[in-house]
Design a protein around this motif. Structure first.
Motif, PDB file in Angstrom:
ATOM      1  N   ALA A  54       0.825  -1.208   0.000  1.00 18.08           N
ATOM      2  CA  ALA A  54       0.000   0.000   0.000  1.00 18.08           C
ATOM      3  C   ALA A  54       0.859   1.257   0.000  1.00 18.08           C
ATOM      4  N   LEU A  55       1.932   1.263   0.771  1.00 14.85           N
ATOM      5  CA  LEU A  55       2.796   2.433   0.820  1.00 14.85           C
ATOM      6  C   LEU A  55       3.537   2.640  -0.493  1.00 14.85           C
ATOM      7  N   THR A  56       4.002   1.567  -1.105  1.00 17.02           N
ATOM      8  CA  THR A  56       4.697   1.696  -2.393  1.00 17.02           C
ATOM      9  C   THR A  56       3.768   2.305  -3.434  1.00 17.02           C
ATOM     10  N   GLU A  57       2.518   1.859  -3.450  1.00 18.64           N
ATOM     11  CA  GLU A  57       1.548   2.407  -4.406  1.00 18.64           C
ATOM     12  C   GLU A  57       1.288   3.889  -4.119  1.00 18.64           C
ATOM     13  N   ARG A  58       1.174   4.244  -2.839  1.00 17.77           N
ATOM     14  CA  ARG A  58       0.933   5.642  -2.495  1.00 17.77           C
ATOM     15  C   ARG A  58       2.117   6.516  -2.884  1.00 17.77           C
ATOM     16  N   TYR A  59       3.321   6.062  -2.595  1.00 18.00           N
ATOM     17  CA  TYR A  59       4.501   6.859  -2.937  1.00 18.00           C
ATOM     18  C   TYR A  59       4.566   7.109  -4.443  1.00 18.00           C
ATOM     19  N   ALA A  60       4.244   6.106  -5.246  1.00 16.52           N
ATOM     20  CA  ALA A  60       4.290   6.258  -6.706  1.00 16.52           C
ATOM     21  C   ALA A  60       3.233   7.247  -7.183  1.00 16.52           C
ATOM     22  N   ALA A  61       2.030   7.155  -6.626  1.00 18.20           N
ATOM     23  CA  ALA A  61       0.956   8.054  -7.048  1.00 18.20           C
ATOM     24  C   ALA A  61       1.264   9.496  -6.676  1.00 18.20           C
ATOM     25  N   THR A  62       1.796   9.697  -5.485  1.00 19.50           N
ATOM     26  CA  THR A  62       2.134  11.050  -5.050  1.00 19.50           C
ATOM     27  C   THR A  62       3.300  11.597  -5.866  1.00 19.50           C
ATOM     28  N   ARG A  63       4.245  10.736  -6.217  1.00 23.98           N
ATOM     29  CA  ARG A  63       5.370  11.147  -7.059  1.00 23.98           C
ATOM     30  C   ARG A  63       4.860  11.686  -8.399  1.00 23.98           C
ATOM     31  N   ALA A  64       3.821  11.057  -8.932  1.00 25.47           N
ATOM     32  CA  ALA A  64       3.252  11.536 -10.195  1.00 25.47           C
ATOM     33  C   ALA A  64       2.626  12.914 -10.025  1.00 25.47           C
ATOM     34  N   ASP A  65       1.981  13.161  -8.893  1.00 25.04           N
ATOM     35  CA  ASP A  65       1.418  14.485  -8.621  1.00 25.04           C
ATOM     36  C   ASP A  65       2.520  15.545  -8.536  1.00 25.04           C
ATOM     37  N   ILE A  66       3.636  15.189  -7.909  1.00 23.88           N
ATOM     38  CA  ILE A  66       4.746  16.140  -7.791  1.00 23.88           C
ATOM     39  C   ILE A  66       5.327  16.443  -9.172  1.00 23.88           C
ATOM     40  N   ALA A  67       5.494  15.409  -9.989  1.00 17.43           N
ATOM     41  CA  ALA A  67       6.024  15.613 -11.341  1.00 17.43           C
ATOM     42  C   ALA A  67       5.091  16.491 -12.165  1.00 17.43           C
ATOM     43  N   ALA A  68       3.784  16.292 -12.013  1.00 15.50           N
ATOM     44  CA  ALA A  68       2.821  17.123 -12.742  1.00 15.50           C
ATOM     45  C   ALA A  68       2.930  18.583 -12.307  1.00 15.50           C
ATOM     46  N   ALA A  69       3.106  18.806 -11.009  1.00 13.70           N
ATOM     47  CA  ALA A  69       3.255  20.173 -10.514  1.00 13.70           C
ATOM     48  C   ALA A  69       4.538  20.805 -11.041  1.00 13.70           C
ATOM     49  N   ALA A  70       5.602  20.005 -11.176  1.00 19.09           N
ATOM     50  CA  ALA A  70       6.858  20.529 -11.731  1.00 19.09           C
ATOM     51  C   ALA A  70       6.655  20.984 -13.171  1.00 19.09           C
ATOM     52  N   GLY A  71       5.894  20.226 -13.943  1.00 19.11           N
ATOM     53  CA  GLY A  71       5.623  20.611 -15.323  1.00 19.11           C
ATOM     54  C   GLY A  71       4.851  21.908 -15.418  1.00 19.11           C
ATOM     55  N   VAL A  72       3.870  22.092 -14.536  1.00 17.54           N
ATOM     56  CA  VAL A  72       3.090  23.328 -14.548  1.00 17.54           C
ATOM     57  C   VAL A  72       3.967  24.507 -14.135  1.00 17.54           C
ATOM     58  N   SER A 114       6.218   0.908   7.421  1.00 17.92           N
ATOM     59  CA  SER A 114       5.517  -0.358   7.634  1.00 17.92           C
ATOM     60  C   SER A 114       6.097  -1.141   8.809  1.00 17.92           C
ATOM     61  N   ARG A 115       7.386  -0.985   9.089  1.00 21.38           N
ATOM     62  CA  ARG A 115       8.056  -1.737  10.153  1.00 21.38           C
ATOM     63  C   ARG A 115       8.319  -0.891  11.398  1.00 21.38           C
ATOM     64  N   ALA A 116       8.080   0.397  11.329  1.00 18.45           N
ATOM     65  CA  ALA A 116       8.484   1.299  12.413  1.00 18.45           C
ATOM     66  C   ALA A 116       7.681   1.071  13.687  1.00 18.45           C
ATOM     67  N   ASP A 117       8.400   0.960  14.806  1.00 13.10           N
ATOM     68  CA  ASP A 117       7.720   0.949  16.102  1.00 13.10           C
ATOM     69  C   ASP A 117       7.982   2.229  16.889  1.00 13.10           C
ATOM     70  N   ARG A 118       8.791   3.137  16.307  1.00 14.40           N
ATOM     71  CA  ARG A 118       8.990   4.479  16.847  1.00 14.40           C
ATOM     72  C   ARG A 118       8.861   5.460  15.686  1.00 14.40           C
ATOM     73  N   ILE A 119       7.995   6.441  15.836  1.00 16.59           N
ATOM     74  CA  ILE A 119       7.728   7.400  14.765  1.00 16.59           C
ATOM     75  C   ILE A 119       7.863   8.814  15.320  1.00 16.59           C
ATOM     76  N   ALA A 120       8.648   9.626  14.645  1.00 13.90           N
ATOM     77  CA  ALA A 120       8.785  11.036  14.988  1.00 13.90           C
ATOM     78  C   ALA A 120       8.100  11.859  13.904  1.00 13.90           C
ATOM     79  N   VAL A 121       7.167  12.704  14.292  1.00 13.81           N
ATOM     80  CA  VAL A 121       6.468  13.583  13.352  1.00 13.81           C
ATOM     81  C   VAL A 121       7.009  14.990  13.551  1.00 13.81           C
ATOM     82  N   LEU A 122       7.647  15.547  12.515  1.00 15.77           N
ATOM     83  CA  LEU A 122       8.289  16.854  12.593  1.00 15.77           C
ATOM     84  C   LEU A 122       7.363  17.935  12.055  1.00 15.77           C
ATOM     85  N   VAL A 123       7.108  18.943  12.865  1.00 18.03           N
ATOM     86  CA  VAL A 123       6.245  20.065  12.475  1.00 18.03           C
ATOM     87  C   VAL A 123       7.113  21.306  12.332  1.00 18.03           C
ATOM     88  N   PRO A 124       7.300  21.819  11.120  1.00 16.72           N
ATOM     89  CA  PRO A 124       8.200  22.962  10.903  1.00 16.72           C
ATOM     90  C   PRO A 124       7.548  24.286  11.256  1.00 16.72           C
TER      91      PRO A 124
END
Length: 320
Positions: A54-72, A114-124
Motif C-alpha cells: 500500500a505504501l509503495t503504491e501511495r509513494y508512486a501516485a504522489t510522485r506523479a502528482d509532484i512531477a505534474a506540478a513541476a511541469g506546470v 511499515s516496520r516502524a515501532d517508533r515514529i517522529a512527526v516533525l512540524v516545521p
C-alpha cells in the motif's frame, strides 16, 4: 506627564514592536514564494494501510502528482519551483501526500513506516515551503539515521506556514488553522500504526501549532525546540497527557523574543511564557550551543537528545 491609560497604550505598542522585531529582524530578507499554479492533487489525503504494498503504491501516485506540478511550474516560468519539485519527485523519496498549490504542502516519510515501532512527526515553523523544502529533508534524514532500525521520521508540512517576516509569524492565527489538520493526520497515523510509539517534534512556530493541537493527542512526547512560546502559560494549559520537553540552543536568537502576549485591536501577538523556563513546567534537555536552525544537525547534541526522547530514553539535562 502622560496619563496612565496613555502610558499603558505606549507600553503595549512598544512590547508589540519588540515581539515583531525579535522574530523578524534576525532573518530579514526571507519572503514568501510567489504564487505558482499547480494542479490539484489526485491522491486522497487519508493515509493508506501501513503495508509495504500500500505504501509503495501511495509513494508512486504522489510522485506523479509532484512531477505534474513541476511541469506546470516550468510552464509558468518558475524554474526555482520546478527544480525543487523535480528533486522531490526522485523515485527514492517517499511522500504520502502532496499539494503544490500556493507555497505547497507535503508529508514525507524517512525510514520504513511499515516496520516502524517508533515514529517522529516533525512540524516545521515559519517560512517553510516547497521552494526550501530541502531544509526539512536534511533534518529528517539526520534524525532517522540517529534513530536507526524500526523507526521513521515523518515531515508534516501540512499547513500554510506564515512568512518569517510578518505579523502572522507572531500571532496564532495560522497555528489555529493548522491544528485540526495536524490532529487529523495524527489520528490517521494512529489508526494505521496503533502500536507505534509516536513523538511530536515541534520547531519554532511549529511549537505553536503543536500546542494548539495537543489536547487529547495520543502521542508519547511533545518536544518543543527553538520555541518563541506556545500561547499558554504552562504545560497544564496544553491539556495533554504526553510528556512535554523543551530545549533551546545557546546561540538561538529566539531567546531574545519577549515572552509577552498582547491583545491588539485586530489580533493577539506574542506567545507568552518561555517553554524552557522552570515555571512553564516542561522537562528540559540539553540543546547544545547551536543556532535556530541547528537542532537536527548530524551528530549534534540536540539531535542525539531528541532521538533519545523519541526512543523513550532520558536525554541529557541542560548544563547548569
Amino acid at each position: 506627564m502622560a496619563s496612565r491609560p496613555r502610558r499603558s497604550r505606549l507600553c503595549r505598542a512598544l512590547l508589540a514592536a519588540l515581539v515583531v522585531a525579535s522574530v523578524a529582524v534576525p532573518v530579514s530578507g526571507a519572503v514568501r514564494p510567489a504564487g505558482v499554479p499547480a494542479p490539484a492533487p489526485t491522491v486522497p489525503g487519508l493515509l493508506p494501510a501501513a503495508t509495504p504494498t500500500a505504501l509503495t503504491e501511495r509513494y508512486a501516485a504522489t510522485r506523479a502528482d509532484i512531477a505534474a506540478a513541476a511541469g506546470v511550474a516550468d510552464g509558468h516560468g518558475d524554474g526555482k519551483r520546478a527544480d525543487a519539485l523535480r528533486v522531490m519527485a526522485d523515485p527514492a523519496r517517499h511522500f504520502v501526500s502532496f499539494d503544490g498549490r500556493g507555497g505547497g504542502r507535503a508529508v514525507e516519510v524517512f525510514g520504513d513506516l511499515s516496520r516502524a515501532d517508533r515514529i517522529a512527526v516533525l512540524v516545521p515553523g515559519a517560512g517553510m515551503n516547497v521552494d526550501n523544502y530541502w531544509r526539512l529533508r536534511d533534518g529528517a534524514q539526520a534524525l532517522n539515521r540517529e534513530l536507526g532500525d524500526r523507526s521513521a521520521a515523518v515531515v508534516w508540512l501540512g499547513y500554510e506556514t506564515p512568512a518569517t517576516v510578518s505579523l502572522a509569524a507572531v500571532s496564532s492565527e495560522r497555528a489555529d488553522a493548522a491544528a485540526p489538520e495536524l490532529r487529523a493526520f495524527l489520528g490517521q497515523l494512529k489508526s494505521v500504526k496503533p502500536a507505534a510509539r509516536t513523538s511530536l517534534l515541534c520547531h519554532s512556530y511549529g511549537s505553536v501549532v503543536c500546542s494548539r493541537a495537543a489536547a487529547g493527542l495520543e502521542v508519547a512526547d511533545i518536544v518543543l525546540y527553538g520555541s518563541p512560546g506556545v500561547g499558554v502559560d504552562n504545560v497544564a494549559e496544553m491539556h495533554t497527557w504526553a510528556a512535554v520537553w523543551a530545549g533551546r540552543g545557546g546561540n538561538d536568537w529566539i531567546a531574545d523574543v519577549p515572552h509577552v502576549r498582547l491583545e491588539l485591536p485586530t489580533v493577539e501577538v506574542g506567545f507568552g511564557a518561555d517553554p524552557v523556563s522552570e515555571g512553564f513546567g516542561a522537562h528540559t534537555f540539553d540543546a547544545g550551543s547551536g543556532g535556530h536552525s541547528d537542532y537536527l544537525e548530524p551528530d549534534s547534541v540536540p539531535l542525539k537528545n531528541i532521538a533519545r526522547i523519541v526512543d523513550g530514553r532520558t536525554p541529557d539535562a541542560p548544563h547548569a
